[in-house]
Design a protein around this motif. Structure first.
Motif, PDB file in Angstrom:
ATOM      1  N   GLY A  29      -2.450   3.465 -11.780  1.00 17.05           N
ATOM      2  CA  GLY A  29      -3.287   2.662 -10.816  1.00 17.05           C
ATOM      3  C   GLY A  29      -2.659   1.520 -10.546  1.00 17.05           C
ATOM      4  N   TRP A  30      -1.927   0.883 -11.465  1.00 20.63           N
ATOM      5  CA  TRP A  30      -1.081  -0.646 -11.302  1.00 20.63           C
ATOM      6  C   TRP A  30      -0.064  -0.382 -10.097  1.00 20.63           C
ATOM      7  CZ3 TRP A  30       3.721  -2.482 -11.396  1.00 20.63           C
ATOM      8  CH2 TRP A  30       4.028  -3.725 -11.130  1.00 20.63           C
ATOM      9  N   LEU A  31       0.665   0.702 -10.250  1.00 17.78           N
ATOM     10  CA  LEU A  31       1.798   1.108  -9.507  1.00 17.78           C
ATOM     11  C   LEU A  31       1.165   1.304  -8.146  1.00 17.78           C
ATOM     12  CD1 LEU A  31       4.030   3.476 -11.503  1.00 17.78           C
ATOM     13  CD2 LEU A  31       4.533   1.007 -10.901  1.00 17.78           C
ATOM     14  N   ILE A  32       0.114   2.055  -7.964  1.00 17.58           N
ATOM     15  CA  ILE A  32      -0.637   2.355  -6.389  1.00 17.58           C
ATOM     16  C   ILE A  32      -1.016   1.118  -6.058  1.00 17.58           C
ATOM     17  CG2 ILE A  32      -2.523   3.278  -5.413  1.00 17.58           C
ATOM     18  CD1 ILE A  32      -2.272   5.536  -7.336  1.00 17.58           C
ATOM     19  N   LEU A  33      -1.355   0.167  -6.777  1.00 24.77           N
ATOM     20  CA  LEU A  33      -2.152  -1.271  -6.190  1.00 24.77           C
ATOM     21  C   LEU A  33      -1.039  -2.090  -5.840  1.00 24.77           C
ATOM     22  CD1 LEU A  33      -4.626  -2.728  -5.282  1.00 24.77           C
ATOM     23  CD2 LEU A  33      -4.816  -3.415  -7.759  1.00 24.77           C
ATOM     24  N   ASN A  34      -0.020  -2.242  -6.451  1.00 28.26           N
ATOM     25  CA  ASN A  34       0.874  -3.185  -6.611  1.00 28.26           C
ATOM     26  C   ASN A  34       2.237  -2.850  -5.751  1.00 28.26           C
ATOM     27  OD1 ASN A  34      -0.436  -5.660  -7.722  1.00 28.26           O
ATOM     28  ND2 ASN A  34      -0.857  -3.952  -9.446  1.00 28.26           N
ATOM     29  N   ARG A  35       2.673  -1.506  -5.863  1.00 25.87           N
ATOM     30  CA  ARG A  35       3.884  -1.101  -5.540  1.00 25.87           C
ATOM     31  C   ARG A  35       3.859   0.035  -4.433  1.00 25.87           C
ATOM     32  NH1 ARG A  35       4.748  -5.122  -7.588  1.00 25.87           N
ATOM     33  NH2 ARG A  35       6.406  -5.783  -9.309  1.00 25.87           N
ATOM     34  N   THR A  36       2.879  -0.036  -3.493  1.00 24.06           N
ATOM     35  CA  THR A  36       2.647   1.121  -2.367  1.00 24.06           C
ATOM     36  C   THR A  36       2.117   0.469  -1.246  1.00 24.06           C
ATOM     37  OG1 THR A  36       0.761   2.007  -3.133  1.00 24.06           O
ATOM     38  CG2 THR A  36       2.568   2.720  -4.263  1.00 24.06           C
ATOM     39  N   THR A  37       2.575   1.004  -0.251  1.00 21.54           N
ATOM     40  CA  THR A  37       1.565   0.875   0.997  1.00 21.54           C
ATOM     41  C   THR A  37       0.098   1.220   0.900  1.00 21.54           C
ATOM     42  OG1 THR A  37       3.660   1.244   2.361  1.00 21.54           O
ATOM     43  CG2 THR A  37       1.613   1.219   3.497  1.00 21.54           C
ATOM     44  N   PHE A  38      -0.295   2.063   0.214  1.00 21.67           N
ATOM     45  CA  PHE A  38      -1.620   2.385   0.026  1.00 21.67           C
ATOM     46  C   PHE A  38      -2.204   1.291  -0.713  1.00 21.67           C
ATOM     47  CE2 PHE A  38      -5.070   3.850  -2.558  1.00 21.67           C
ATOM     48  CZ  PHE A  38      -5.816   4.898  -1.708  1.00 21.67           C
ATOM     49  N   GLY A  39      -1.539   0.504  -1.670  1.00 24.29           N
ATOM     50  CA  GLY A  39      -2.342  -0.544  -2.158  1.00 24.29           C
ATOM     51  C   GLY A  39      -2.321  -1.774  -1.541  1.00 24.29           C
ATOM     52  N   ARG A  40      -1.455  -1.975  -0.537  1.00 24.44           N
ATOM     53  CA  ARG A  40      -1.552  -3.248   0.363  1.00 24.44           C
ATOM     54  C   ARG A  40      -2.452  -2.924   1.410  1.00 24.44           C
ATOM     55  NH1 ARG A  40       3.929  -2.831  -0.417  1.00 24.44           N
ATOM     56  NH2 ARG A  40       4.453  -1.423   1.403  1.00 24.44           N
ATOM     57  N   ARG A  41      -2.764  -1.704   1.982  1.00 27.67           N
ATOM     58  CA  ARG A  41      -3.829  -1.383   2.781  1.00 27.67           C
ATOM     59  C   ARG A  41      -4.997  -1.562   1.997  1.00 27.67           C
ATOM     60  NH1 ARG A  41      -0.902   4.133   5.435  1.00 27.67           N
ATOM     61  NH2 ARG A  41       0.410   2.978   6.770  1.00 27.67           N
ATOM     62  N   THR A  42      -5.103  -1.017   0.796  1.00 27.70           N
ATOM     63  CA  THR A  42      -6.659  -1.151   0.183  1.00 27.70           C
ATOM     64  C   THR A  42      -6.933  -2.542   0.145  1.00 27.70           C
ATOM     65  OG1 THR A  42      -6.258   0.727  -1.162  1.00 27.70           O
ATOM     66  CG2 THR A  42      -7.768  -0.945  -1.967  1.00 27.70           C
ATOM     67  N   VAL A  43      -6.063  -3.493  -0.053  1.00 27.34           N
ATOM     68  CA  VAL A  43      -6.508  -5.143  -0.258  1.00 27.34           C
ATOM     69  C   VAL A  43      -6.947  -5.556   1.153  1.00 27.34           C
ATOM     70  CG1 VAL A  43      -5.449  -7.418  -0.700  1.00 27.34           C
ATOM     71  CG2 VAL A  43      -5.097  -5.461  -2.057  1.00 27.34           C
ATOM     72  N   ALA A  44      -5.998  -4.878   2.208  1.00 30.65           N
ATOM     73  CA  ALA A  44      -6.351  -5.373   3.627  1.00 30.65           C
ATOM     74  C   ALA A  44      -7.866  -5.070   3.901  1.00 30.65           C
ATOM     75  CB  ALA A  44      -5.258  -4.708   4.560  1.00 30.65           C
ATOM     76  N   ILE A  45      -7.980  -3.785   3.699  1.00 25.41           N
ATOM     77  CA  ILE A  45      -9.367  -3.465   4.212  1.00 25.41           C
ATOM     78  C   ILE A  45     -10.489  -4.300   3.471  1.00 25.41           C
ATOM     79  CG2 ILE A  45      -8.484  -1.428   5.091  1.00 25.41           C
ATOM     80  CD1 ILE A  45     -10.021   0.146   2.829  1.00 25.41           C
ATOM     81  N   GLY A  46     -10.382  -4.233   2.278  1.00 28.85           N
ATOM     82  CA  GLY A  46     -11.186  -5.074   1.386  1.00 28.85           C
ATOM     83  C   GLY A  46     -11.302  -6.682   2.067  1.00 28.85           C
TER      84      GLY A  46
END
Length: 348
Positions: free
Chosen positions: A208-225
């Motif tokens: 979960g930490w890697l997905i949120l902090n080290r992937t484009t998916f994580g950056r997109r998640t923060v962006a839409i939130g």
């Protein structure tokens, strides 16, 4: 005339800018300040956890500091902790999932029917994960493509999943007879004194930490939130991203259901009761904003450990469950007030 870039910028929980390619980079100083604030929040939670350990050691030194009790705390944290990782991602993405407890119940009872147990260990694990994913898919489709409000869609799933779990069990407890599943809950299965469920929790946390902090998916998640419209203008498929987030939440519920089966040796329609509240509360005190756009997996995990430790201390001191709930409520209120204060002081 040139279209201006979206003005609302939201940074990832522990690293750089969250928006897509159209987003200008943030200043290094801003990134360092954001990372420092996250570190301060996590250190504060570690301090709270240390105080709780000290209180437990002083009030019930023999019982609380016993190796078996510490293993129990970690094991009890593991199931709700896995659910909380999925919940944290959903909330950071601007959503909410009130159905996680019901999905855990549904997955656990479906995976422990006699027909499923005939397929052994693999059948139980596969069924729990697939049921969790299927429920998460329904939530994601309703919210992302059906344009339903997350609160309403997941509330409907809560009621439906609980009802289906009750129908499957007919109100009875389904006992697990597959010995290879039950063996994972025994001390003989511990790895260097660490229960297998804790290792699963650690693995899910790292992923979960890697997905949120080290992937484009994580950056997109923060962006839409932070700002879904700005994320859309930056080229992010907001609907697909939301669908994936609820799929991840369902996957975490499926994994947690299998862990609960190992822990209890049974499947019950009452499994996962109030998990949604515990997961949301742990995420909040871990620094995740309910409005979305900010949060950390590490903070949420620390929040889970804080709540579980409080429950353990209260149980050892023979305090009533209503006192435990009052204490949890007070902690949640305090965490929200701290969030509001930091936001007024200019924290983003």
């Amino acid at each position: 005339m040139t279209q201006p870039a979206p003005s609302a910028q939201h940074q990832g929980p522990e690293k750089g800018p969250a928006a897509g390619p159209a987003t200008p980079p943030s200043t290094p100083g801003g990134l360092r300040a954001l990372g420092l604030r996250a570190d301060v929040r996590n250190l504060s939670l570690l301090g709270v956890l240390a105080v709780l350990v000290a209180v437990g050691g002083l009030t019930e030194p023999d019982a609380f500091l016993d190796t078996g009790n510490l293993q129990l705390i970690l094991t009890q944290s593991s199931v709700i902790g896995v659910v909380t990782v999925g919940m944290t991602l959903v909330i950071i993405g601007g959503g909410i999932d009130l159905s996680v407890g019901a999905m855990v119940a549904l997955a656990s009872v479906w995976a422990t029917t006699l027909a499923t147990q005939d397929f052994g260990f693999a059948g139980i694990l596969f069924t729990a994960v697939v049921v969790g994913l299927a429920a998460g898919l329904v939530n994601g489709v309703l919210i992302a493509y059906g344009r339903m409000v997350p609160f309403i869609a997941t509330l409907a799933m809560l009621a439906s999943a609980r009802g289906l779990a009750l129908q499957i069990t007919d109100g009875k407890t389904q006992i697990v007879t597959v010995q290879s599943v039950l063996d994972l809950g025994l001390p003989d299965a511990y790895v260097l004194g660490i229960p297998p469920l804790v290792l699963v929790f650690a693995a899910v946390t790292v992923v979960g930490w890697l997905i949120l902090n080290r992937t484009t998916f994580g950056r997109r998640t923060v962006a839409i939130g932070g700002n879904a419209e700005a994320a859309r203008l930056a080229g992010i498929d907001v609907r697909r991203q939301r669908l994936y987030l609820y799929l991840l939440s369902g996957l975490c519920c499926g994994i947690a259901a299998f862990m609960l089966i190992i822990l209890s040796g049974s499947g019950q329609n009452t499994n996962g009761n109030l998990y949604e509240l515990d997961a949301i509360a742990a995420a909040i005190i871990g620094g995740t904003l309910l409005s979305g756009g900010r949060g950390t997996i590490v903070g949420s995990v620390l929040g889970v450990l804080v709540f579980t430790t409080i429950t353990n201390i209260f149980a050892l001191n023979n305090l009533q469950s209503d006192v435990q709930q009052i204490a949890k409520g007070a902690i949640i209120v305090a965490a929200v007030l701290v969030q509001r204060r930091t936001l007024r002081n200019g924290e983003t």
